[in-house]
Motif scaffolding. Structure first.
Motif, mmCIF file in Angstrom:
data_model
loop_
_atom_site.group_PDB
_atom_site.id
_atom_site.type_symbol
_atom_site.label_atom_id
_atom_site.label_comp_id
_atom_site.label_asym_id
_atom_site.label_seq_id
_atom_site.Cartn_x
_atom_site.Cartn_y
_atom_site.Cartn_z
ATOM 1 N N GLU A 109 42.337 43.521 50.799
ATOM 2 C CA GLU A 109 42.953 43.907 49.538
ATOM 3 C C GLU A 109 42.046 44.896 48.813
ATOM 4 N N GLN A 110 42.676 45.742 48.019
ATOM 5 C CA GLN A 110 41.943 46.857 47.421
ATOM 6 C C GLN A 110 40.937 46.419 46.362
ATOM 7 N N ILE A 111 41.132 45.251 45.755
ATOM 8 C CA ILE A 111 40.205 44.777 44.734
ATOM 9 C C ILE A 111 39.248 43.741 45.326
ATOM 10 N N VAL A 112 38.026 43.804 44.882
ATOM 11 C CA VAL A 112 37.016 42.809 45.258
ATOM 12 C C VAL A 112 36.703 42.005 43.999
ATOM 13 N N PRO A 113 37.352 40.867 43.806
ATOM 14 C CA PRO A 113 37.220 40.136 42.544
ATOM 15 C C PRO A 113 35.841 39.507 42.377
ATOM 16 N N CYS A 114 35.433 39.377 41.107
ATOM 17 C CA CYS A 114 34.108 38.822 40.826
ATOM 18 C C CYS A 114 34.077 37.310 40.991
ATOM 19 N N GLU A 115 35.242 36.652 40.892
ATOM 20 C CA GLU A 115 35.400 35.201 40.991
ATOM 21 C C GLU A 115 34.740 34.451 39.839
ATOM 22 N N GLU A 116 34.281 35.161 38.804
ATOM 23 C CA GLU A 116 33.561 34.516 37.705
ATOM 24 C C GLU A 116 34.204 34.746 36.338
ATOM 25 N N CYS A 117 34.978 35.815 36.168
ATOM 26 C CA CYS A 117 35.537 36.134 34.857
ATOM 27 C C CYS A 117 36.708 35.208 34.521
ATOM 28 N N ARG A 118 37.204 35.333 33.319
ATOM 29 C CA ARG A 118 38.320 34.499 32.849
ATOM 30 C C ARG A 118 39.525 34.594 33.775
ATOM 31 N N TYR A 119 39.857 35.818 34.218
ATOM 32 C CA TYR A 119 41.044 36.008 35.039
ATOM 33 C C TYR A 119 40.855 35.422 36.436
ATOM 34 N N CYS A 120 39.708 35.638 37.020
ATOM 35 C CA CYS A 120 39.447 35.072 38.342
ATOM 36 C C CYS A 120 39.457 33.546 38.290
ATOM 37 N N ARG A 121 38.857 32.961 37.256
ATOM 38 C CA ARG A 121 38.829 31.500 37.152
ATOM 39 C C ARG A 121 40.231 30.920 36.988
ATOM 40 N N ASN A 122 41.144 31.708 36.410
ATOM 41 C CA ASN A 122 42.527 31.264 36.224
ATOM 42 C C ASN A 122 43.429 31.613 37.402
ATOM 43 N N GLY A 123 42.834 32.155 38.483
ATOM 44 C CA GLY A 123 43.620 32.516 39.663
ATOM 45 C C GLY A 123 44.287 33.869 39.569
ATOM 46 N N GLN A 124 43.995 34.638 38.529
ATOM 47 C CA GLN A 124 44.600 35.964 38.335
ATOM 48 C C GLN A 124 43.627 37.040 38.798
ATOM 49 N N TYR A 125 43.200 36.933 40.034
ATOM 50 C CA TYR A 125 42.107 37.754 40.557
ATOM 51 C C TYR A 125 42.396 39.241 40.516
ATOM 52 N N TRP A 126 43.669 39.631 40.581
ATOM 53 C CA TRP A 126 44.007 41.054 40.622
ATOM 54 C C TRP A 126 43.771 41.752 39.273
ATOM 55 N N MET A 127 43.545 40.944 38.217
ATOM 56 C CA MET A 127 43.210 41.515 36.920
ATOM 57 C C MET A 127 41.742 41.270 36.565
#
Length: 375
Positions: A118-136
């Motif tokens: 996938e084109q994004i490499v999520p940080c897995e630590e921010c608010r969005y990643c913690r909520n499962g919204q990794y694409w943001m």
């Protein structure tokens, strides 16, 4: 980065080929300053993989970044997001040539497997990643725009440990396999539209993304899927991808035609995939009251519309769409099924050295649908 002992064992079995020290790559030094250079072959670290690139598509967003759009390089209203000294390319396919045990276990792949990421490499630590919204993801590192994750306009690239990796059939031509990225984006836009069985769905633009939107919308079984474009050859291809009807907006007024088809009400859903400012007002005008507008495109400049159409006139549902979260497996299945006319969609495959010709083809939009580079 140094290669772990486990990675070296997997990458270079006894008698296996040795990796080169250098490779050819396109390097972004700023707007309209992309150069083919000889650079060092990257080396993966723990949990990462080295991939030999087979194909990389040129996206409309690559082109807008190349031409200096403010979304990427900033202006008085926004800071720069793109960085210089980066290898571009975020839609790609390749073969794994090196990875360690942690990466193999985490992704379920091994040396010799053909993969996309996938084109994004999520940080897995921010608010969005913690909520499962990794694409943001808030840092929003994407392959090919940030130094931390160089892209695929090169002979080799590294998948970092947080990359989201998917295996793809080795039987597909490389350019077809790399189309998983734009197709996943198109399918996400369709998901955002929440299409119902009785809907009349209009897709603006029959380029690579728009054709995927048409195929995805058709798979939802609405009443009617309509494609809009200026180019008749793209409209003909839209019919092969599932459109029930196409309208050439160079010769017909789309708003009038669609209202004629809907007893004067207008379309239920409009999905914008052109990136042209005129397509925004077109969509607002051809939608019915309480209709749904989905915006996917990246625009090269600001767009002005009459917001009273959205509010007081029609009370529209307006939704954005970004990347292709959770749609990659479906996109890969669709390509592997042979349902799409991929030979007609993937019109041009060029060597890496001809990247400028590729950018020019995408900029023209008249001779090509999907342009890919083959390192």
């Amino acid at each position: 980065m140094t290669t772990s002992p486990a990675a070296a064992t997997l990458a270079q079995p006894a008698g296996g080929p040795q990796l080169p020290e250098s490779m050819q790559a396109v390097v972004c030094h700023g707007p309209e300053n992309y150069v083919l250079e000889t650079v060092a072959v990257p080396r993966p670290g723990p949990g990462e993989a080295l991939v030999k690139v087979e194909a990389v598509g040129i996206c409309a967003s690559d082109l807008k970044c190349y031409h200096g759009a403010s979304k990427f390089w900033g202006d008085e209203n926004r800071p720069a997001w793109a960085e210089t000294e980066v290898i571009p390319g975020h839609e790609f396919v390749g073969t794994i040539v090196e990875l360690d045990d942690a990466a193999a276990r985490g992704w379920g792949v091994g040396v010799g497997d053909r993969v996309v990421a996938e084109q994004i490499v999520p940080c897995e630590e921010c608010r969005y990643c913690r909520n499962g919204q990794y694409w943001m993801c808030q840092p929003h590192d994407m392959f090919g725009f940030k130094r931390r994750n160089p892209g695929a306009m090169a002979e080799y690239m590294v998948f970092s440990s947080r990359a989201r990796v998917h295996q793809v059939s080795a039987d597909l031509p490389p350019a077809h396999a790399a189309f998983a990225e734009p197709l996943s984006c198109a399918l996400h836009a369709v998901e955002r539209a929440e299409i119902a069985f009785d809907d009349v769905v209009v897709v603006a633009g029959c380029g690579p993304i728009g054709l995927g939107m048409i195929a995805g919308a058709k798979s939802k079984n609405p009443k009617l899927v309509i494609g809009l474009d200026l180019a008749q050859d793209k409209l003909d291809l839209a019919l092969e991808c599932g459109a029930d009807l196409v309208i050439n907006i160079a010769t017909e007024d789309a708003v009038t035609k669609i209202k004629e088809l809907t007893d004067g009400y207008g379309a239920d859903v409009y999905i914008e995939g052109t990136g042209h400012p005129s397509a925004v007002a077109q969509g607002l005008n051809l939608l019915r009251k309480l209709g749904t507008y989905v915006e996917y495109s990246v625009f090269g400049s600001d767009v002005t519309v009459d917001w009273s159409i959205i509010s007081d006139d029609k009370e529209l549902n307006v939704r954005g769409a970004h990347l292709g979260p959770h749609c990659w497996p479906a996109a890969i299945r669709m390509i592997e099924s042979g349902r799409l006319p991929m030979e007609k969609i993937c019109t041009h495959q060029l060597p890496l050295a001809d990247f400028q010709q590729g950018l020019d083809l995408v900029a023209s939009g008249k001779e090509s649908i999907k342009v890919s580079l083959i390192p």
